[in-house]
Design a protein around this motif. Structure first.
Motif, PDB file in Angstrom:
ATOM      1  N   SER A   1       1.784  -9.360   6.806  1.00 41.20           N
ATOM      2  CA  SER A   1       2.052 -10.238   5.660  1.00 41.20           C
ATOM      3  C   SER A   1       0.888 -10.230   4.675  1.00 41.20           C
ATOM      4  N   THR A   2      -0.330 -10.225   5.200  1.00 42.79           N
ATOM      5  CA  THR A   2      -1.510 -10.171   4.330  1.00 42.79           C
ATOM      6  C   THR A   2      -1.541  -8.862   3.554  1.00 42.79           C
ATOM      7  N   LEU A   3      -1.265  -7.752   4.233  1.00 43.85           N
ATOM      8  CA  LEU A   3      -1.211  -6.462   3.547  1.00 43.85           C
ATOM      9  C   LEU A   3      -0.088  -6.422   2.511  1.00 43.85           C
ATOM     10  N   ALA A   4       1.042  -7.031   2.842  1.00 44.30           N
ATOM     11  CA  ALA A   4       2.156  -7.077   1.889  1.00 44.30           C
ATOM     12  C   ALA A   4       1.752  -7.837   0.628  1.00 44.30           C
ATOM     13  N   LEU A   5       1.058  -8.956   0.795  1.00 47.38           N
ATOM     14  CA  LEU A   5       0.588  -9.715  -0.370  1.00 47.38           C
ATOM     15  C   LEU A   5      -0.434  -8.917  -1.172  1.00 47.38           C
ATOM     16  N   ALA A   6      -1.315  -8.209  -0.480  1.00 49.78           N
ATOM     17  CA  ALA A   6      -2.311  -7.378  -1.170  1.00 49.78           C
ATOM     18  C   ALA A   6      -1.628  -6.266  -1.960  1.00 49.78           C
ATOM     19  N   CYS A   7      -0.614  -5.663  -1.379  1.00 50.77           N
ATOM     20  CA  CYS A   7       0.132  -4.612  -2.080  1.00 50.77           C
ATOM     21  C   CYS A   7       0.854  -5.175  -3.297  1.00 50.77           C
ATOM     22  N   LEU A   8       1.410  -6.368  -3.171  1.00 56.24           N
ATOM     23  CA  LEU A   8       2.087  -7.005  -4.296  1.00 56.24           C
ATOM     24  C   LEU A   8       1.091  -7.284  -5.424  1.00 56.24           C
ATOM     25  N   ALA A   9      -0.061  -7.820  -5.068  1.00 56.86           N
ATOM     26  CA  ALA A   9      -1.096  -8.099  -6.073  1.00 56.86           C
ATOM     27  C   ALA A   9      -1.551  -6.805  -6.745  1.00 56.86           C
ATOM     28  N   ALA A  10      -1.741  -5.751  -5.954  1.00 58.65           N
ATOM     29  CA  ALA A  10      -2.156  -4.469  -6.520  1.00 58.65           C
ATOM     30  C   ALA A  10      -1.057  -3.882  -7.402  1.00 58.65           C
ATOM     31  N   ALA A  11       0.186  -4.022  -6.983  1.00 55.17           N
ATOM     32  CA  ALA A  11       1.307  -3.509  -7.777  1.00 55.17           C
ATOM     33  C   ALA A  11       1.344  -4.178  -9.148  1.00 55.17           C
ATOM     34  N   ILE A  12       1.087  -5.474  -9.165  1.00 53.91           N
ATOM     35  CA  ILE A  12       1.097  -6.213 -10.425  1.00 53.91           C
ATOM     36  C   ILE A  12      -0.113  -5.848 -11.277  1.00 53.91           C
ATOM     37  N   SER A  13      -1.292  -5.876 -10.669  1.00 49.10           N
ATOM     38  CA  SER A  13      -2.512  -5.642 -11.451  1.00 49.10           C
ATOM     39  C   SER A  13      -2.643  -4.198 -11.925  1.00 49.10           C
ATOM     40  N   LEU A  14      -2.097  -3.251 -11.165  1.00 50.45           N
ATOM     41  CA  LEU A  14      -2.195  -1.832 -11.529  1.00 50.45           C
ATOM     42  C   LEU A  14      -0.925  -1.301 -12.200  1.00 50.45           C
ATOM     43  N   ALA A  15       0.054  -2.186 -12.356  1.00 47.91           N
ATOM     44  CA  ALA A  15       1.358  -1.776 -12.901  1.00 47.91           C
ATOM     45  C   ALA A  15       1.898  -0.568 -12.131  1.00 47.91           C
ATOM     46  N   ALA A  16       1.860  -0.694 -10.796  1.00 46.36           N
ATOM     47  CA  ALA A  16       2.299   0.392  -9.913  1.00 46.36           C
ATOM     48  C   ALA A  16       3.370  -0.142  -8.966  1.00 46.36           C
ATOM     49  N   PRO A  17       4.634  -0.165  -9.426  1.00 52.06           N
ATOM     50  CA  PRO A  17       5.692  -0.758  -8.606  1.00 52.06           C
ATOM     51  C   PRO A  17       5.895  -0.095  -7.251  1.00 52.06           C
ATOM     52  N   ALA A  18       5.483   1.140  -7.081  1.00 56.01           N
ATOM     53  CA  ALA A  18       5.631   1.816  -5.790  1.00 56.01           C
ATOM     54  C   ALA A  18       4.848   1.095  -4.698  1.00 56.01           C
ATOM     55  N   LEU A  19       3.824   0.362  -5.076  1.00 52.03           N
ATOM     56  CA  LEU A  19       3.038  -0.373  -4.089  1.00 52.03           C
ATOM     57  C   LEU A  19       3.844  -1.510  -3.454  1.00 52.03           C
ATOM     58  N   ILE A  20       4.889  -1.960  -4.124  1.00 51.83           N
ATOM     59  CA  ILE A  20       5.753  -2.990  -3.531  1.00 51.83           C
ATOM     60  C   ILE A  20       6.435  -2.422  -2.294  1.00 51.83           C
ATOM     61  N   LEU A  21       6.906  -1.187  -2.385  1.00 53.80           N
ATOM     62  CA  LEU A  21       7.523  -0.540  -1.218  1.00 53.80           C
ATOM     63  C   LEU A  21       6.514  -0.423  -0.079  1.00 53.80           C
ATOM     64  N   LEU A  22       5.294  -0.067  -0.401  1.00 54.93           N
ATOM     65  CA  LEU A  22       4.255   0.001   0.631  1.00 54.93           C
ATOM     66  C   LEU A  22       4.056  -1.369   1.284  1.00 54.93           C
ATOM     67  N   GLY A  23       4.098  -2.417   0.475  1.00 56.00           N
ATOM     68  CA  GLY A  23       3.957  -3.764   1.015  1.00 56.00           C
ATOM     69  C   GLY A  23       5.089  -4.130   1.966  1.00 56.00           C
ATOM     70  N   VAL A  24       6.308  -3.761   1.603  1.00 51.89           N
ATOM     71  CA  VAL A  24       7.460  -4.015   2.475  1.00 51.89           C
ATOM     72  C   VAL A  24       7.296  -3.242   3.785  1.00 51.89           C
ATOM     73  N   LEU A  25       6.874  -2.003   3.685  1.00 48.51           N
ATOM     74  CA  LEU A  25       6.659  -1.190   4.894  1.00 48.51           C
ATOM     75  C   LEU A  25       5.571  -1.784   5.778  1.00 48.51           C
TER      76      LEU A  25
END
Length: 107
Positions: A38-62
């Motif tokens: 869950s912590t990694l998923a939140l970090a991926c979500l934050a990175a996806a937003i800050s870097l404008a990299a939506p693919a990181l959302i999938l990484l967070g789900v994984l």
């Protein structure tokens, strides 16, 4: 609660479901893996937003589901409740995450 005879689909509300959900996470390593995922998923979500990299959302789900399922199959020796109650399981994960942060559930 005896989880061997409880069908999560028989539970009528999230308030009824959450104690069942917690009983399915009695193994400390399982809870720790959930927390890490869950912590990694939140970090991926934050990175996806800050870097404008939506693919990181999938990484967070994984990360979230991968760590959780490893905890269930490898340590808890049960099937994740998300297979029968996906929405309530998702909600339960975040309530448990909050409860761990607040010290209500041991990590």
């Amino acid at each position: 609660m005896n989880t061997a005879i409880v069908d999560p689909k028989s539970l009528k509300s999230f308030d009824e479901f959450y104690p069942f959900y917690l009983s399915e996470h009695s193994n400390r390593t399982c809870r720790r893996l959930h927390f890490a995922g869950s912590t990694l998923a939140l970090a991926c979500l934050a990175a996806a937003i800050s870097l404008a990299a939506p693919a990181l959302i999938l990484l967070g789900v994984l990360c979230g589901y991968g760590f959780a399922w490893l905890g269930h199959f490898g340590f808890e020796k049960n099937k994740p409740a998300s297979f029968k109650r996906p929405l309530w399981s998702f909600m339960g994960d975040w309530v448990m995450y909050k409860d761990i942060w607040l010290g209500r559930i041991p990590l």
